[in-house]
Design an enzyme around this catalytic site. Structure first.
Site, short mmCIF file in Angstrom:
data_model
loop_
_atom_site.label_atom_id
_atom_site.label_comp_id
_atom_site.label_asym_id
_atom_site.label_seq_id
_atom_site.Cartn_x
_atom_site.Cartn_y
_atom_site.Cartn_z
N MET A 46 0.91 -1.30 0.05
CA MET A 46 -0.04 0.00 0.00
C MET A 46 0.88 1.33 -0.05
O MET A 46 1.89 1.37 0.84
CB MET A 46 -0.85 -0.10 1.15
N SER A 119 3.69 -6.46 2.15
CA SER A 119 2.50 -5.92 2.69
C SER A 119 1.08 -6.65 2.43
O SER A 119 0.96 -7.83 2.06
CB SER A 119 2.41 -4.41 2.88
N GLN A 120 0.06 -5.63 1.76
CA GLN A 120 -1.13 -6.24 1.20
C GLN A 120 -0.85 -7.05 0.07
O GLN A 120 -1.66 -7.86 -0.34
CB GLN A 120 -2.32 -5.21 1.10
N ASP A 237 6.42 -3.92 14.60
CA ASP A 237 5.42 -3.29 13.52
C ASP A 237 4.22 -2.29 14.44
O ASP A 237 3.49 -3.07 15.15
CB ASP A 237 4.62 -4.40 12.78
N HIS A 291 7.32 -1.78 10.17
CA HIS A 291 6.54 -2.45 8.96
C HIS A 291 7.42 -1.90 7.74
O HIS A 291 7.64 -0.62 7.58
CB HIS A 291 5.05 -1.95 8.95
#
Ligand code: NAG
Length: 365
Positions: A46, A119-120, A237, A291
């Site tokens: 993202m 991530s996503q 994170d 993150h």
């Protein structure tokens, strides 16, 4: 404009990659073994895009060892800006269909490939495997992904207008008609206090996690067919809540983490994860830090060598993971101590930032 902006750099509320410069080269492989290395497909996170500076730096680091390696970076639009926007706005089910068509159309991938999702991008590549897997994935590496869903919409980088807009819209109700079909992050939002609504209204995650009454056996067949699923969690994170979602963990109503093994997901083998675990196909991996913060060296040592080049011996893998786990335990201990002494500055700053963010959003929207 307002004073806390100067602190925001400390918070690192970014989902885009921030790779540090490489300082050493420990890895000097036998070139012949890397001549035939499998192609690799990346899916950005993202706020990032397929060919951002951070992404290209990683691709270059792979080419430094294996000049012939074929690399494809998933993109959902012609321009970088539009691709970045597609990370916030769109219907994930449609996006996965596009990814299936895109990967099928690349001749270099036809015999299979390794996949790395940031991530996503990690849960989206898993969705690719479950729904299509044609051409097939060999190893899937997910990095700070939200396999178990998130209990809050992830935070934004300061200047990211798309992200701020996404958050403003998401606040109007994550399971409401417009939001659930158009905001990407709403499609992996899982409200621990409202699971029934999540199951009936979320259009992506309950399906892809086989949480609905009717289990899709194709999902199980496809996912268990891969060689390895390596899932990296970031030890510190604070962008993704909870961070354990990277390992399929989730929070109960009280905020306590329910680990994968304690869930029906695992016990009843909804996705075949138990089968994979018993066959040694699941790898619970760790990165230090916040993150999506890792260096090129960490990427090479923990992702490229074990899962892309496949040059790590079982013994080396054990040692590497053990070292990471020791560091994680140490960090957990330190965090507990800080919490006990009421000195958790990072959390205090974050809370203040969230308050401010809320105020700003209220003003804007
Ligand atoms: C299961 O998933 C496959 C692949 O997406 C799809 O073709 C099929 O219709 C699904 N089956 C059910 C029962 O939903």
């Amino acid at each position: 404009m307002y004073p806390l902006h100067s602190h925001s750099a400390l918070l690192l509320l970014a989902c885009a990659i921030a790779v540090a410069a490489s300082t050493r080269t420990v890895f000097t492989p036998h070139t012949s073994s890397l001549d035939t290395v499998r192609p690799v497909v990346f899916y950005h996170g993202m706020g990032d895009s397929a060919h951002s500076k951070g992404m290209e730096e990683l691709f270059d680091s792979l080419r430094a060892f294996a000049p012939e390696i074929f690399i494809h970076s998933v993109s959902l639009a012609e321009s970088e800006a539009e691709d970045q926007r597609a990370g916030f706005f769109g219907n994930v089910n449609h996006q996965i269909e596009t990814v299936c068509e895109q990967l099928k159309g690349i001749p270099e991938l036809s015999k299979g490939f390794n996949a790395v999702g940031f991530s996503q991008g990690g849960q989206f590549l898993r969705a690719y495997i479950q729904r299509c897997n044609d051409p097939p994935v060999h190893n899937l590496v997910t990095v700070g992904s939200q396999h178990g869903g998130v209990s809050d919409i992830p935070g934004c980088v300061q200047a990211d207008a798309s992200c701020r807009l996404m958050r403003t819209i998401a606040r109007s109700g994550v399971y409401s008609g417009y939001v659930r079909d158009h905001i990407v992050q709403a499609q992996y939002y899982k409200d621990p206090k409202n699971l029934a609504t999540y199951l009936s209204r979320n259009i992506f995650l309950p399906d892809i996690n086989n949480e609905l009454a009717l289990k899709n056996t194709t999902y199980v067949r496809h996912l268990t067919s891969i060689n390895k699923l390596a899932m990296f969690m970031f030890m510190e994170d604070i962008t993704v809540k909870p961070k354990e979602t990277a390992w399929f963990g989730f929070q109960d109503e009280n905020g306590d983490i329910i680990e994968l093994e304690e869930q029906d997901q695992y016990k009843e083998n909804w996705l075949g994860l138990k089968t994979m675990d018993r066959a040694g196909k699941l790898s619970f991996e760790l990165f230090q830090g916040e993150h999506m913060r890792f260096s090129v060296d960490e990427f090479i040592d923990n992702i490229a060598i074990p899962y892309i080049f496949e040059l790590e011996t079982v013994e080396e893998g054990k040692k590497r993971k053990q070292k990471n786990m020791e560091r994680y335990r140490q960090i957990q201990k330190e965090q507990q101590q800080r919490q006990q002494s009421g000195m958790n500055d990072q959390t205090n700053i974050l809370n203040r930032f969230n308050d401010l963010d809320q105020t700003l959003q209220t003003t804007l929207g």
